[in-house]
Motif scaffolding. Structure first.
Motif, mmCIF file in Angstrom:
data_model
loop_
_atom_site.group_PDB
_atom_site.id
_atom_site.type_symbol
_atom_site.label_atom_id
_atom_site.label_comp_id
_atom_site.label_asym_id
_atom_site.label_seq_id
_atom_site.Cartn_x
_atom_site.Cartn_y
_atom_site.Cartn_z
ATOM 1 N N GLU A 37 0.826 -1.221 0.000
ATOM 2 C CA GLU A 37 0.000 0.000 0.000
ATOM 3 C C GLU A 37 0.859 1.269 0.000
ATOM 4 O O GLU A 37 0.645 2.163 -0.802
ATOM 5 C CB GLU A 37 -0.890 -0.024 1.260
ATOM 6 N N LYS A 38 1.821 1.344 0.917
ATOM 7 C CA LYS A 38 2.565 2.600 1.111
ATOM 8 C C LYS A 38 4.014 2.516 0.665
ATOM 9 O O LYS A 38 4.727 3.521 0.659
ATOM 10 C CB LYS A 38 2.577 2.960 2.614
ATOM 11 N N HIS A 41 9.582 1.714 2.630
ATOM 12 C CA HIS A 41 10.249 2.771 3.400
ATOM 13 C C HIS A 41 9.266 3.653 4.164
ATOM 14 O O HIS A 41 9.621 4.229 5.190
ATOM 15 C CB HIS A 41 11.129 3.613 2.478
ATOM 16 N N ALA A 42 8.053 3.794 3.684
ATOM 17 C CA ALA A 42 7.076 4.656 4.359
ATOM 18 C C ALA A 42 6.272 3.906 5.422
ATOM 19 O O ALA A 42 5.471 4.498 6.131
ATOM 20 C CB ALA A 42 6.132 5.283 3.333
ATOM 21 N N GLN A 119 8.581 -8.294 -5.620
ATOM 22 C CA GLN A 119 9.279 -7.863 -6.827
ATOM 23 C C GLN A 119 9.828 -6.436 -6.753
ATOM 24 O O GLN A 119 10.855 -6.151 -7.341
ATOM 25 C CB GLN A 119 8.357 -7.969 -8.056
ATOM 26 N N TYR A 120 9.120 -5.538 -6.065
ATOM 27 C CA TYR A 120 9.511 -4.127 -6.139
ATOM 28 C C TYR A 120 10.356 -3.660 -4.963
ATOM 29 O O TYR A 120 10.884 -2.550 -4.993
ATOM 30 C CB TYR A 120 8.271 -3.226 -6.275
ATOM 31 N N SER A 171 9.310 -12.299 -17.179
ATOM 32 C CA SER A 171 8.952 -10.895 -17.042
ATOM 33 C C SER A 171 7.465 -10.674 -17.336
ATOM 34 O O SER A 171 6.763 -9.953 -16.614
ATOM 35 C CB SER A 171 9.835 -10.080 -17.982
ATOM 36 N N ILE A 174 5.522 -11.996 -14.352
ATOM 37 C CA ILE A 174 5.714 -11.205 -13.128
ATOM 38 C C ILE A 174 4.920 -9.904 -13.207
ATOM 39 O O ILE A 174 4.325 -9.458 -12.226
ATOM 40 C CB ILE A 174 7.222 -10.923 -12.915
ATOM 41 N N ASP A 175 4.897 -9.275 -14.383
ATOM 42 C CA ASP A 175 4.211 -7.985 -14.520
ATOM 43 C C ASP A 175 2.699 -8.085 -14.336
ATOM 44 O O ASP A 175 2.029 -7.069 -14.156
ATOM 45 C CB ASP A 175 4.551 -7.338 -15.868
ATOM 46 N N VAL A 176 2.169 -9.299 -14.356
ATOM 47 C CA VAL A 176 0.739 -9.471 -14.054
ATOM 48 C C VAL A 176 0.428 -8.860 -12.679
ATOM 49 O O VAL A 176 -0.626 -8.250 -12.482
ATOM 50 C CB VAL A 176 0.335 -10.959 -14.100
ATOM 51 N N ARG A 178 1.521 -6.268 -11.353
ATOM 52 C CA ARG A 178 1.362 -4.808 -11.422
ATOM 53 C C ARG A 178 -0.044 -4.418 -11.859
ATOM 54 O O ARG A 178 -0.680 -3.566 -11.252
ATOM 55 C CB ARG A 178 2.401 -4.206 -12.391
ATOM 56 N N TRP A 179 -0.544 -5.056 -12.936
ATOM 57 C CA TRP A 179 -1.801 -4.563 -13.523
ATOM 58 C C TRP A 179 -3.048 -5.315 -13.080
ATOM 59 O O TRP A 179 -4.161 -4.840 -13.278
ATOM 60 C CB TRP A 179 -1.715 -4.536 -15.058
ATOM 61 N N HIS B 41 5.743 7.721 -1.028
ATOM 62 C CA HIS B 41 5.259 8.056 0.307
ATOM 63 C C HIS B 41 6.376 8.344 1.296
ATOM 64 O O HIS B 41 6.186 9.094 2.246
ATOM 65 C CB HIS B 41 4.334 6.952 0.835
ATOM 66 N N ASP B 175 7.523 -3.976 -18.153
ATOM 67 C CA ASP B 175 8.274 -4.650 -17.090
ATOM 68 C C ASP B 175 9.790 -4.559 -17.287
ATOM 69 O O ASP B 175 10.550 -4.827 -16.356
ATOM 70 C CB ASP B 175 7.835 -6.110 -16.964
#
Lengths: 207, 207
Positions: A37-38, A41-42, A119-120, A171, A174-176, A178-179, B41, B175
């Protein structure tokens, strides 16, 4: 247990069942949701505790730090998706690749919240934890590559750049994460079937 | 100008040249780097000012809020990649699709920092700003879809699910921003060429 912002459905989910005791599992799921969600780091351990319906001090009974929560989510995500690929056997090369793409893409839809974090937020892991996760990623890459290589060896696939094709297939799946949106146009199973078709088209020999 | 943490190369970059005056451009590039590094954020306007080598108050001369910085980065990213697609004409359907995939994938490698912010922080935009960006995304989708549809109409492509194939092609290219590393195994141009080949294979008729 108190009522929290946490999706209770997630608590019953297969992926998380191996995490014990219950409080540790609850904490890990809360962390995955908060990070998604955030951003990592936040997010504070206080945010995570509050989402889990527990006291901030309770977090440290199970996890030494926020990074350790991230590491455990990342391990679980990678181990679960690797296990899916490792479980595929039998049939011919095309069937195995179809099953692999369908399962891997479907997993990234179904578990998109966890997958996004996994992943991110790799960059937020300590070097030691990053190395452990990188080893799992190498195994995932090798496994997907072997499904493609098998078909090339059998003469049913034609692939110019095996490493490049493997990279693209992973790739794409994995990108599934995201969207994908729950309740959207396509279910995880439908996405898996669509992607398996497209990947099989990518590797088929020229007519 | 003071020496800052900002990659000076970025300041000369084509993508940002339209942003004036210089101070506003410097601020926007600093924001893109900070958002990509820590997440939207967790980034403060103070972080951005410091990276740009300016005072925190200077940010507000050019941008009303942190969200307005994000919105401007997002607009610029979407407008630039849409312009790439809109500039493609001439040749046959296969050539146009090859050029489109090569350019779109290559852009996501070359501008991976901006692209990550653009793609992963959509949820932080205000509803009004989100709607504006969503309209640009619809145009990008339509343009890529038309390249595939042209080949289907000409009988040189065979695609069962046009919307599904378009989704997969865009997703594959986007991606690249996640996994691309400058100085890695493949250059942006090589990634573009590899992906154009794979996509052309996806849409070719059965032999």
């Amino acid at each position: 247990m108190t009522t929290t912002g946490l999706d209770e459905f997630a608590l019953l989910d297969e992926t998380w069942r191996a995490v014990t005791p219950d409080a540790a599992r609850r904490m890990l799921i809360a962390a995955a949701h908060a990070f998604a969600e955030k951003g990592y780091h936040a997010t504070t351990t206080r945010d995570i505790a509050s989402l889990a319906g527990m006291s901030p001090a309770a977090v440290y009974i199970h996890y030494r730090s926020k990074e350790e929560l991230l590491f455990n989510i990342s391990l679980l995500g990678h181990e679960t998706s690797l296990a899916l690929l490792n479980g595929i056997e039998g049939g011919d090369a095309a069937q195995r690749l179809r099953t692999a793409v369908s399962a891997f893409a479907g997993w990234h839809a179904e578990f998109h919240t966890t997958a996004r974090v996994v992943q991110y937020e790799l960059g937020a892991l300590t070097p030691e934890h990053h190395a452990e996760v990188a080893e799992l990623r190498r195994q995932i890459e090798q496994r997907m590559r072997s499904f493609i290589a098998d078909g090339v060896a059998e003469g049913v696939f034609d692939v110019g750049d095996l490493k490049g094709a493997t990279l693209a297939v992973l790739s794409l799946c994995i990108d599934v994460a995201r969207w994908y949106q729950p309740g959207g146009r396509r279910t995880p199973d439908e996405i898996g079937a669509l992607y398996a078709d497209l990947v099989l088209r990518m590797v088929r020999p020229a007519g």
